[in-house]
Design a protein around this motif. Sequence first.
Motif, PDB file in Angstrom:
ATOM      1  N   ARG A   1       0.848  -1.187   0.000  1.00 22.42           N
ATOM      2  CA  ARG A   1       0.000   0.000   0.000  1.00 22.42           C
ATOM      3  C   ARG A   1       0.884   1.236   0.000  1.00 22.42           C
ATOM      4  O   ARG A   1       1.687   1.436   0.925  1.00 22.42           O
ATOM      5  CB  ARG A   1      -0.948   0.040   1.197  1.00 22.42           C
ATOM      6  N   LEU A   2       0.713   2.039  -1.040  1.00 19.86           N
ATOM      7  CA  LEU A   2       1.424   3.303  -1.129  1.00 19.86           C
ATOM      8  C   LEU A   2       0.577   4.415  -0.535  1.00 19.86           C
ATOM      9  O   LEU A   2      -0.646   4.413  -0.651  1.00 19.86           O
ATOM     10  CB  LEU A   2       1.748   3.637  -2.584  1.00 19.86           C
ATOM     11  N   SER A   3       1.258   5.358   0.089  1.00 17.12           N
ATOM     12  CA  SER A   3       0.585   6.538   0.637  1.00 17.12           C
ATOM     13  C   SER A   3       1.237   7.791   0.059  1.00 17.12           C
ATOM     14  O   SER A   3       2.431   7.798  -0.235  1.00 17.12           O
ATOM     15  CB  SER A   3       0.697   6.573   2.163  1.00 17.12           C
ATOM     16  N   CYS A   4       0.443   8.822  -0.067  1.00  9.11           N
ATOM     17  CA  CYS A   4       0.944  10.117  -0.540  1.00  9.11           C
ATOM     18  C   CYS A   4       0.319  11.196   0.333  1.00  9.11           C
ATOM     19  O   CYS A   4      -0.897  11.400   0.283  1.00  9.11           O
ATOM     20  CB  CYS A   4       0.595  10.329  -1.997  1.00  9.11           C
TER      21      CYS A   4
ATOM     22  N   ILE B   1      -8.183   9.656  -9.007  1.00  9.08           N
ATOM     23  CA  ILE B   1      -9.400   9.837  -8.225  1.00  9.08           C
ATOM     24  C   ILE B   1      -9.729  11.328  -8.168  1.00  9.08           C
ATOM     25  O   ILE B   1      -8.876  12.154  -7.849  1.00  9.08           O
ATOM     26  CB  ILE B   1      -9.254   9.220  -6.811  1.00  9.08           C
ATOM     27  N   THR B   2     -10.968  11.649  -8.501  1.00 14.51           N
ATOM     28  CA  THR B   2     -11.391  13.048  -8.476  1.00 14.51           C
ATOM     29  C   THR B   2     -11.720  13.478  -7.057  1.00 14.51           C
ATOM     30  O   THR B   2     -11.761  12.663  -6.126  1.00 14.51           O
ATOM     31  CB  THR B   2     -12.620  13.259  -9.355  1.00 14.51           C
ATOM     32  N   HIS B   3     -11.989  14.774  -6.895  1.00 14.07           N
ATOM     33  CA  HIS B   3     -12.347  15.272  -5.570  1.00 14.07           C
ATOM     34  C   HIS B   3     -13.659  14.639  -5.115  1.00 14.07           C
ATOM     35  O   HIS B   3     -13.896  14.508  -3.905  1.00 14.07           O
ATOM     36  CB  HIS B   3     -12.457  16.792  -5.583  1.00 14.07           C
ATOM     37  N   GLY B   4     -14.485  14.206  -6.075  1.00 10.92           N
ATOM     38  CA  GLY B   4     -15.751  13.579  -5.725  1.00 10.92           C
ATOM     39  C   GLY B   4     -15.668  12.080  -5.557  1.00 10.92           C
ATOM     40  O   GLY B   4     -16.687  11.427  -5.282  1.00 10.92           O
ATOM     41  N   GLY B   5     -14.474  11.514  -5.725  1.00  7.24           N
ATOM     42  CA  GLY B   5     -14.298  10.086  -5.503  1.00  7.24           C
ATOM     43  C   GLY B   5     -14.455   9.201  -6.730  1.00  7.24           C
ATOM     44  O   GLY B   5     -14.460   7.976  -6.612  1.00  7.24           O
ATOM     45  N   ILE B   6     -14.574   9.791  -7.909  1.00  4.43           N
ATOM     46  CA  ILE B   6     -14.649   8.994  -9.129  1.00  4.43           C
ATOM     47  C   ILE B   6     -13.254   8.492  -9.473  1.00  4.43           C
ATOM     48  O   ILE B   6     -12.297   9.267  -9.494  1.00  4.43           O
ATOM     49  CB  ILE B   6     -15.229   9.824 -10.283  1.00  4.43           C
ATOM     50  N   THR B   7     -13.149   7.199  -9.735  1.00  2.05           N
ATOM     51  CA  THR B   7     -11.844   6.585  -9.955  1.00  2.05           C
ATOM     52  C   THR B   7     -11.682   6.095 -11.389  1.00  2.05           C
ATOM     53  O   THR B   7     -12.663   5.738 -12.061  1.00  2.05           O
ATOM     54  CB  THR B   7     -11.628   5.403  -9.002  1.00  2.05           C
ATOM     55  N   THR B   8     -10.441   6.082 -11.845  1.00  2.00           N
ATOM     56  CA  THR B   8     -10.085   5.516 -13.139  1.00  2.00           C
ATOM     57  C   THR B   8      -8.817   4.690 -12.963  1.00  2.00           C
ATOM     58  O   THR B   8      -7.992   4.989 -12.078  1.00  2.00           O
ATOM     59  CB  THR B   8      -9.839   6.594 -14.204  1.00  2.00           C
TER      60      THR B   8
ATOM     61  N   ILE C   1      -7.380   2.799  -5.731  1.00  2.00           N
ATOM     62  CA  ILE C   1      -7.001   4.124  -5.275  1.00  2.00           C
ATOM     63  C   ILE C   1      -8.091   4.656  -4.351  1.00  2.00           C
ATOM     64  O   ILE C   1      -9.285   4.424  -4.585  1.00  2.00           O
ATOM     65  CB  ILE C   1      -6.758   5.091  -6.460  1.00  2.00           C
ATOM     66  N   SER C   2      -7.669   5.357  -3.307  1.00  2.00           N
ATOM     67  CA  SER C   2      -8.622   5.955  -2.378  1.00  2.00           C
ATOM     68  C   SER C   2      -8.006   7.218  -1.795  1.00  2.00           C
ATOM     69  O   SER C   2      -6.805   7.458  -1.949  1.00  2.00           O
ATOM     70  CB  SER C   2      -8.994   4.972  -1.264  1.00  2.00           C
ATOM     71  N   ARG C   3      -8.831   8.010  -1.144  1.00  2.00           N
ATOM     72  CA  ARG C   3      -8.330   9.251  -0.553  1.00  2.00           C
ATOM     73  C   ARG C   3      -9.017   9.508   0.773  1.00  2.00           C
ATOM     74  O   ARG C   3     -10.182   9.114   0.980  1.00  2.00           O
ATOM     75  CB  ARG C   3      -8.532  10.425  -1.506  1.00  2.00           C
ATOM     76  N   ASP C   4      -8.296  10.169   1.662  1.00  3.18           N
ATOM     77  CA  ASP C   4      -8.827  10.598   2.946  1.00  3.18           C
ATOM     78  C   ASP C   4      -8.581  12.100   3.018  1.00  3.18           C
ATOM     79  O   ASP C   4      -7.464  12.545   3.322  1.00  3.18           O
ATOM     80  CB  ASP C   4      -8.117   9.859   4.086  1.00  3.18           C
ATOM     81  N   ASN C   5      -9.599  12.871   2.734  1.00  2.00           N
ATOM     82  CA  ASN C   5      -9.428  14.322   2.686  1.00  2.00           C
ATOM     83  C   ASN C   5      -9.118  14.913   4.058  1.00  2.00           C
ATOM     84  O   ASN C   5      -8.469  15.954   4.151  1.00  2.00           O
ATOM     85  CB  ASN C   5     -10.674  14.977   2.094  1.00  2.00           C
ATOM     86  N   ALA C   6      -9.572  14.254   5.111  1.00  3.08           N
ATOM     87  CA  ALA C   6      -9.277  14.750   6.460  1.00  3.08           C
ATOM     88  C   ALA C   6      -7.791  14.640   6.777  1.00  3.08           C
ATOM     89  O   ALA C   6      -7.268  15.396   7.601  1.00  3.08           O
ATOM     90  CB  ALA C   6     -10.092  13.974   7.484  1.00  3.08           C
TER      91      ALA C   6
END
Length: 118
Positions: A19-22, A51-58, A69-74
């Motif tokens: 798992r990569l983190s950025c 991944i877009t700001h709205g969570g749409i992934t490609t 791919i996933s994101r944690d905006n907090a």
Amino acid sequence: QVQLVESGGGLVQPGGSLRLSCAASGSRFSIFTMGWYRQAPGSQRELVAGITHGGITTYADSVSRRFTISRDNAKNTVYLQMNSLKPEDTAVYYCASRPPDSSRPLYWGQGTQVTVSS
């Protein structure tokens, strides 16, 4: 200016997972489109997942159903979960961010090496 710092790369056997983190600096992370790219020796840099700001992934066809791919905006962080890794996944993986008013990524991390080998 946005700073991106990747972590989580390393050596893994075929079939394994990483798992990569950025982690991103700044207060506008939540509105940026984020992406993971990779570049293998002698090859061009390619988009792996976005991944877009709205969570749409490609995903690139070569990693679909294996990478997520996933994101944690907090936490101002984007992740790339990589499963069923193959030797051809070996590359330097880069995190990139694209502001909403840009057509291409403007900010890049320094990259993290992923090596898949037995």
